[in-house]
Design a protein around this motif. Structure first.
Motif, PDB file in Angstrom:
ATOM      1  N   VAL A 166     -31.349  13.218  22.264  1.00  0.00           N
ATOM      2  CA  VAL A 166     -32.498  14.112  22.081  1.00  0.00           C
ATOM      3  C   VAL A 166     -32.870  14.185  20.600  1.00  0.00           C
ATOM      4  O   VAL A 166     -32.037  14.495  19.751  1.00  0.00           O
ATOM      5  N   GLN A 167     -34.119  13.856  20.287  1.00  0.00           N
ATOM      6  CA  GLN A 167     -34.621  13.941  18.908  1.00  0.00           C
ATOM      7  C   GLN A 167     -36.055  14.428  18.948  1.00  0.00           C
ATOM      8  O   GLN A 167     -36.802  14.083  19.872  1.00  0.00           O
ATOM      9  N   LYS A 168     -36.439  15.232  17.936  1.00  0.00           N
ATOM     10  CA  LYS A 168     -37.822  15.705  17.881  1.00  0.00           C
ATOM     11  C   LYS A 168     -38.720  14.519  17.553  1.00  0.00           C
ATOM     12  O   LYS A 168     -38.335  13.648  16.766  1.00  0.00           O
ATOM     13  N   VAL A 169     -39.940  14.551  18.095  1.00  0.00           N
ATOM     14  CA  VAL A 169     -40.843  13.417  17.879  1.00  0.00           C
ATOM     15  C   VAL A 169     -41.158  13.244  16.387  1.00  0.00           C
ATOM     16  O   VAL A 169     -41.279  12.121  15.889  1.00  0.00           O
ATOM     17  N   GLU A 170     -41.210  14.377  15.653  1.00  0.00           N
ATOM     18  CA  GLU A 170     -41.506  14.300  14.201  1.00  0.00           C
ATOM     19  C   GLU A 170     -40.391  13.522  13.482  1.00  0.00           C
ATOM     20  O   GLU A 170     -40.650  12.730  12.588  1.00  0.00           O
ATOM     21  N   GLU A 171     -39.144  13.804  13.912  1.00  0.00           N
ATOM     22  CA  GLU A 171     -37.989  13.126  13.295  1.00  0.00           C
ATOM     23  C   GLU A 171     -38.044  11.626  13.589  1.00  0.00           C
ATOM     24  O   GLU A 171     -37.787  10.799  12.726  1.00  0.00           O
ATOM     25  N   VAL A 172     -38.378  11.322  14.849  1.00  0.00           N
ATOM     26  CA  VAL A 172     -38.432   9.913  15.256  1.00  0.00           C
ATOM     27  C   VAL A 172     -39.524   9.201  14.460  1.00  0.00           C
ATOM     28  O   VAL A 172     -39.321   8.103  13.942  1.00  0.00           O
ATOM     29  N   GLU A 173     -40.677   9.877  14.304  1.00  0.00           N
ATOM     30  CA  GLU A 173     -41.797   9.257  13.585  1.00  0.00           C
ATOM     31  C   GLU A 173     -41.422   9.018  12.121  1.00  0.00           C
ATOM     32  O   GLU A 173     -41.702   7.951  11.567  1.00  0.00           O
TER      33      GLU A 173
END
Ligand code: DC
Length: 227
Positions: A166-173
């Protein structure tokens, strides 16, 4: 068809692997995921504690490493020295680690030679960052996939979630943008679109659309060749 070489390059999570794998399946060609090779080498370096500055140890490690791909129930699995590392190479940690590893001249030289050896008989769809520019510069077809970084992050987040990460989309981006920057600005074979590549923007395309576009390019190529 058997000797066809198709190069699919582009930034992180632009849809390269999914497209390349499906194209290979549809055309009966071998699929080569070169990113997985860099990831597997990064995992081995990480696990063994080898310093990237220690050339002798790195050379020894590379010369004693095998990374192979096998198809199992329609899924591509990666074996590092015979051990299945399919899951282990896709963690966010390895995505961070693979940056410095893939910048290393020794690692690149070793893997590029190996990739050329695998592809020398043709009949291959390979995806990566330098396939059309360095690995197979005379590929029959070169495709360069791009997509908006937010869309790429959403896709990557879904892939990670499916594997329980699980990772926040902002972190992934943020991680994707950093990796692209690193890949595009490194000294050895940076991420570039080959001058004879065809760019496809996958931002608003489904996987099916992407595959159809590439298949149409293959068809066009074959029509030109048969004239
Ligand atoms: O496609 P991927 O995310 O699995 O690739 C992992 C990393 O490996 C990526 O950050 C850049 C590097 N790579 C490379 O330098 N050259 C390739 N041909 C394939 C991947």
């Amino acid at each position: 068809m058997k000797s066809l070489v198709i190069a699919i390059d582009g930034p992180a999570s632009s849809g390269k692997s999914t497209t390349a794998k499906l194209i290979a399946e549809k055309l009966g060609l071998m699929y080569l995921d070169t990113g997985a090779m860099y990831r597997a080498i990064a995992l081995k370096i990480y696990q063994s504690g080898t310093e990237l500055t220690d050339k002798a140890s790195l050379t020894k490690l590379l010369n004693s490493t095998t990374v192979t791909q096998k198809n199992q129930n329609g899924e591509v699995h990666f074996l590092l020295d015979g051990i299945d590392v399919t899951e282990a190479i896709r963690t966010p940690e390895i995505s961070l680690w693979v940056g410095p590893v893939s910048e290393h001249a020794l690692v690149r030289e070793y893997l590029v030679n190996w990739q050329r050896e695998i592809g020398k008989a043709g009949g291959i769809v390979a995806d990566g960052r330098d396939i059309g520019t360095v690995v197979f510069p005379s590929a029959d077809l070169k495709v360069y996939l791009i997509a908006d970084s937010h869309i790429r992050a959403v896709r990557r987040q879904k892939e990670l979630a499916a594997r329980g990460i699980v990772q926040k989309v902002e972190e992934v981006e943020e991680a994707i943008v950093k990796r692209d920057h690193r890949d595009s600005n490194r000294e050895h074979s940076p991420l570039r679109m080959a001058s004879d590549a065809i760019e496809i923007d996958t931002t608003h395309l489904t996987v099916g659309d992407q595959v159809e576009r590439v298949l149409a390019l293959v068809k066009k190529l074959q029509t030109q060749e048969s004239k």
